[in-house]
Write an enzyme that holds these catalytic residues in place. Structure first.
Site, mmCIF file in Angstrom:
data_model
loop_
_atom_site.group_PDB
_atom_site.id
_atom_site.type_symbol
_atom_site.label_atom_id
_atom_site.label_comp_id
_atom_site.label_asym_id
_atom_site.label_seq_id
_atom_site.Cartn_x
_atom_site.Cartn_y
_atom_site.Cartn_z
ATOM 1 N N ASP A 1 3.013 7.954 9.505
ATOM 2 C CA ASP A 1 1.863 7.084 9.808
ATOM 3 C C ASP A 1 1.923 6.535 11.230
ATOM 4 O O ASP A 1 0.895 6.226 11.828
ATOM 5 C CB ASP A 1 1.801 5.915 8.819
ATOM 6 C CG ASP A 1 0.987 6.273 7.590
ATOM 7 O OD1 ASP A 1 -0.027 6.974 7.751
ATOM 8 O OD2 ASP A 1 1.371 5.879 6.483
ATOM 9 N N ASP B 1 3.787 -1.710 -7.638
ATOM 10 C CA ASP B 1 5.092 -1.041 -7.528
ATOM 11 C C ASP B 1 6.192 -2.097 -7.431
ATOM 12 O O ASP B 1 6.013 -3.105 -6.743
ATOM 13 C CB ASP B 1 5.198 -0.227 -6.218
ATOM 14 C CG ASP B 1 4.217 0.925 -6.155
ATOM 15 O OD1 ASP B 1 3.650 1.258 -7.199
ATOM 16 O OD2 ASP B 1 4.038 1.465 -5.046
ATOM 17 N N LYS C 1 -17.221 3.122 -10.837
ATOM 18 C CA LYS C 1 -16.622 2.076 -11.658
ATOM 19 C C LYS C 1 -15.815 1.084 -10.806
ATOM 20 O O LYS C 1 -14.943 1.473 -10.019
ATOM 21 C CB LYS C 1 -15.694 2.701 -12.710
ATOM 22 C CG LYS C 1 -16.361 3.760 -13.583
ATOM 23 C CD LYS C 1 -17.641 3.288 -14.248
ATOM 24 C CE LYS C 1 -17.446 2.522 -15.523
ATOM 25 N NZ LYS C 1 -18.777 2.149 -16.120
ATOM 26 N N LYS D 1 -14.064 -1.515 -12.129
ATOM 27 C CA LYS D 1 -12.994 -2.199 -12.889
ATOM 28 C C LYS D 1 -11.595 -1.998 -12.296
ATOM 29 O O LYS D 1 -10.826 -2.965 -12.202
ATOM 30 C CB LYS D 1 -13.043 -1.746 -14.356
ATOM 31 C CG LYS D 1 -12.220 -2.591 -15.301
ATOM 32 C CD LYS D 1 -12.816 -3.970 -15.545
ATOM 33 C CE LYS D 1 -13.902 -3.941 -16.593
ATOM 34 N NZ LYS D 1 -14.663 -5.199 -16.667
ATOM 35 N N THR E 1 -10.690 -1.758 -9.313
ATOM 36 C CA THR E 1 -10.564 -2.661 -8.163
ATOM 37 C C THR E 1 -10.340 -4.097 -8.643
ATOM 38 O O THR E 1 -9.480 -4.817 -8.128
ATOM 39 C CB THR E 1 -11.833 -2.581 -7.278
ATOM 40 O OG1 THR E 1 -11.940 -1.252 -6.800
ATOM 41 C CG2 THR E 1 -11.776 -3.549 -6.122
ATOM 42 N N GLN E 2 -11.103 -4.483 -9.659
ATOM 43 C CA GLN E 2 -10.929 -5.846 -10.186
ATOM 44 C C GLN E 2 -9.491 -6.057 -10.688
ATOM 45 O O GLN E 2 -8.872 -7.079 -10.420
ATOM 46 C CB GLN E 2 -11.892 -6.097 -11.348
ATOM 47 C CG GLN E 2 -13.358 -6.045 -10.956
ATOM 48 C CD GLN E 2 -14.264 -6.202 -12.171
ATOM 49 O OE1 GLN E 2 -13.986 -7.015 -13.051
ATOM 50 N NE2 GLN E 2 -15.325 -5.424 -12.249
ATOM 51 N N GLY F 1 12.903 22.852 13.894
ATOM 52 C CA GLY F 1 13.469 23.160 12.588
ATOM 53 C C GLY F 1 14.975 23.014 12.606
ATOM 54 O O GLY F 1 15.589 22.805 13.650
ATOM 55 N N CYS G 1 11.589 23.008 20.516
ATOM 56 C CA CYS G 1 12.915 22.572 20.094
ATOM 57 C C CYS G 1 13.710 23.738 19.494
ATOM 58 O O CYS G 1 14.222 24.569 20.222
ATOM 59 C CB CYS G 1 12.791 21.378 19.157
ATOM 60 S SG CYS G 1 14.298 20.423 19.075
ATOM 61 N N HIS H 1 9.726 17.727 22.093
ATOM 62 C CA HIS H 1 8.595 17.910 21.169
ATOM 63 C C HIS H 1 7.308 17.435 21.842
ATOM 64 O O HIS H 1 6.984 16.244 21.768
ATOM 65 C CB HIS H 1 8.820 17.092 19.895
ATOM 66 C CG HIS H 1 9.894 17.633 19.017
ATOM 67 N ND1 HIS H 1 9.622 18.459 17.946
ATOM 68 C CD2 HIS H 1 11.230 17.488 19.054
ATOM 69 C CE1 HIS H 1 10.762 18.797 17.353
ATOM 70 N NE2 HIS H 1 11.755 18.220 18.005
ATOM 71 N N GLU I 1 4.389 17.713 20.898
ATOM 72 C CA GLU I 1 3.353 17.275 19.939
ATOM 73 C C GLU I 1 3.311 15.753 19.771
ATOM 74 O O GLU I 1 2.283 15.201 19.401
ATOM 75 C CB GLU I 1 3.553 17.948 18.570
ATOM 76 C CG GLU I 1 4.781 17.534 17.767
ATOM 77 C CD GLU I 1 6.035 18.347 18.083
ATOM 78 O OE1 GLU I 1 6.109 18.882 19.212
ATOM 79 O OE2 GLU I 1 6.932 18.440 17.226
HETATM 80 N N1 GLN Z 1 18.247 22.222 14.759
HETATM 81 C C1 GLN Z 1 18.104 22.100 16.167
HETATM 82 C C2 GLN Z 1 18.982 21.017 16.741
HETATM 83 O O1 GLN Z 1 19.465 20.178 16.032
HETATM 84 C C3 GLN Z 1 16.653 21.865 16.543
HETATM 85 C C4 GLN Z 1 16.100 20.559 16.082
HETATM 86 C C5 GLN Z 1 14.603 20.504 16.127
HETATM 87 O O2 GLN Z 1 13.945 21.533 16.211
HETATM 88 N N2 GLN Z 1 14.037 19.322 16.031
HETATM 89 O O3 GLN Z 1 19.205 20.985 17.929
#
Ligand code: GLN
Length: 535
Positions: free
Chosen positions: A72, A149, A189, A191, A193-194, A355, A382, A508, A510
């Site tokens: 988030d 919860d 409905k 309810k 929400t209530q 990854g 990465c 990264h 992104e």
């Molecule tokens: N597994 C790789 C590392 O630890 C790449 C990590 C990743 O892609 N965020 O360096």
């Protein structure tokens, strides 16, 4: 002005889009000239999502100051175009471990340590820190989970206490709920929400505003009913219908008077919002008619949330060209020497995201080789950079058995390696390179052309690095290092001159891409993919 706090809670069901609502409100308040800081309280007991499986949690979002946070936080940063910090992501795990550490240190002077007041005080201290460190006019704090919860009870108790301490005029409770539509009865409905509001009241919280998620839109009568039964003024009852384009929600909420309602509550006078940029972004989505096809080759492709920021950045880039990105989710474990060309030949670009671990890495390497040899635009991120280096070492440099020591510690050619002397606090387990690091780009390189300047900084989350012992040979063989961290000399970017577009970053990209400020690597990658299509 004292910082004002908006608390966003959710009831009836999870996945209501509380985060999107909170982001929309943040965007509206920011567009009226206020300084806004966003905070998420997550009830889980993990200290952070860094060690959670992507199946459990989706993507781990990394802030500039190196916190591994809930996804988030990525929504907030993208929608508000702000940089948040570790103050933004608070979990029960962090709260409890802080309390236990203080108890062990004797900070509580022999008191019996309890949820109230010790845990709730710790939660409130996070709210205060967020306001203090950010200097925000308004802090919007989203309480994860659903009212009712067990896990979120201390957070709700802490926000109840916060109103008692700071007063009505400095705090606002917004409750998000679902209004289900029953097709056979042709009725929405109210309810649930209530009931959900009753649950909140039982905890001492009377919401000041209610946001209703509905599939079909609500009648004035339904809103009046909710107003009456939930004790909220009718102009404090807002609708968040399913939008065709989710980014339209801020405008829809503004039309209903949400930002005025919140500002009136706080007694803040602010200019009208200027939403031109955001409206332009929404228009660019509507104006996108043609497509561009990108293959995303990863391990968790059935779980799109695991690559949320990558997908967002691809969208930012493609809409900037007025194109819809069609993502081909390619499971790397399914890619083999014999099917790689068939799988990838229909795509305009190949992306190998971050990854961990060996599983599926062969398929990723085959995809990289295919992109390299076929002239298909390639972006590696990465792990994607590390595997591009391994692939190049094996196939072009002729280093048989070259590998990353992440899963082949005995490789004769550790072209990607864990560099021990780099980490001062290795004994404490702090082995990840996290958050912003500088990167100096080589003039004349593709990277330099894309960013248009020499010094950049981007966010990291990794342990392994290109082993500089192989750098010279690798560059001689044609894979060039075009970005380096000036402090440590570590490689940040590699690229392949002569290829239409082949670039990979250790960071990264992104995480810094925003709707109206597309990350240059994504912009360049999608641009090259469109050029390859030639339509
Ligand atoms: N597994 C790789 C590392 O630890 C790449 C990590 C990743 O892609 N965020 O360096």
């Amino acid at each position: 002005m004292a910082t004002k706090f908006v608390f966003v809670t959710g009831g009836v069901v999870s996945s209501l889009g509380k985060g999107i609502f909170a982001s929309s409100l943040g965007l509206l308040l920011k567009s009226r000239g206020l300084k806004v800081f966003m905070q998420k309280f997550d009830p889980y007991l993990n200290v952070d999502p860094g060690t959670m499986s992507p199946y459990q949690h989706g993507e781990v979002y990394v802030t500039g100051d190196g916190a591994e946070t809930d996804l988030d936080i990525g929504h907030y940063e993208r929608w508000l175009d702000v940089n948040l910090s570790r103050d933004s992501s608070v979990s029960s795990g962090q709260i409890y471990s802080a309390v236990i550490e203080k108890e062990r240190r004797g900070d509580y002077l022999g008191a019996c340590v309890q949820v109230i007041p010790h845990v709730t005080n710790e939660i409130k201290s996070r709210l205060k820190e967020a306001s203090l460190h950010s200097g925000a006019d308004v802090v919007i704090a989203e309480i994860g989970g659903t009212v009712g919860d067990i896990e979120s009870l201390p957070f709700l108790e802490a926000i109840r206490q916060t109103r008692l301490e700071l007063g009505y005029e400095n705090t606002l409770f917004v409750h998000n709920t679902l209004v289900p539509y029953l097709r056979v009865a042709d009725e929405s409905k109210t309810k649930p929400t209530q009931h959900s509001v009753k649950e909140l009241l039982g905890l001492g919280i009377q919401p000041d505003a209610i946001v209703l998620r509905s599939e079909v839109g609500l009648s004035a009568a339904a809103k009046e009913k909710i107003s009456l039964f939930c004790n909220v003024p009718v102009n404090g009852v807002f609708e968040a219908d399913d939008c065709k384009v989710v980014y339209e929600l801020p405008m829809k909420l503004h039309e209903q008077g949400l930002d005025d309602y919140v500002l009136d509550h706080f007694g803040i006078k602010a200019p009208k919002p200027s939403l031109k940029g955001w409206e332009g972004w929404v228009n660019s989505i509507y104006e996108s008619k043609k497509g561009v096809k990108i293959a995303l080759v990863g391990k968790y492709v059935e779980l799109h949330d695991a690559y949320l920021s990558v997908v967002s950045a691809l969208k930012h880039a493609s809409y900037s060209y007025r194109r819809n990105v069609e993502i081909g989710w390619v499971k790397s474990m399914d890619v083999t020497e014999s099917n790689v060309a068939d799988i990838l030949k229909g795509y305009d670009g190949v992306l190998v995201p971050g990854g961990f671990g060996e599983r599926g890495s062969e398929g990723k390497k085959l995809a990289i080789r295919y992109a390299r040899e076929s002239g298909t635009p390639f972006l590696g991120i990465c792990f994607g950079l590390q595997l591009a280096v391994v692939e190049f070492a094996q196939d072009v440099m002729g280093l048989k058995g070259a590998n990353t020591t992440e899963f082949d510690p005995n490789t004769p050619f550790p072209v990607v390696d864990f560099l021990h002397d780099q980490y001062a606090d290795i004994a404490k387990g702090g082995t990840m390179r996290l958050g912003y690091y500088d990167c100096e780009l080589k003039p004349g390189s593709l990277a330099y052309r894309l960013y248009g300047r020499k010094l950049i900084k981007e966010r990291h989350r990794h342990r392994y690095e290109l082993n500089n012992a192989y750098r010279e040979d690798m560059e001689k063989a044609g894979l060039k290092v075009s970005g380096v961290n000036p402090q440590s000399g570590l490689c940040e970017i590699v690229e392949l001159p002569g290829h239409p577009f082949f670039i990979a970053s250790q960071f990264h990209p992104e995480f810094t891409s925003r709707p109206l400020r597309v990350n240059p690597l994504f912009k360049g990658f999608v641009g090259a993919a469109i050029a390859k299509r030639g339509d």
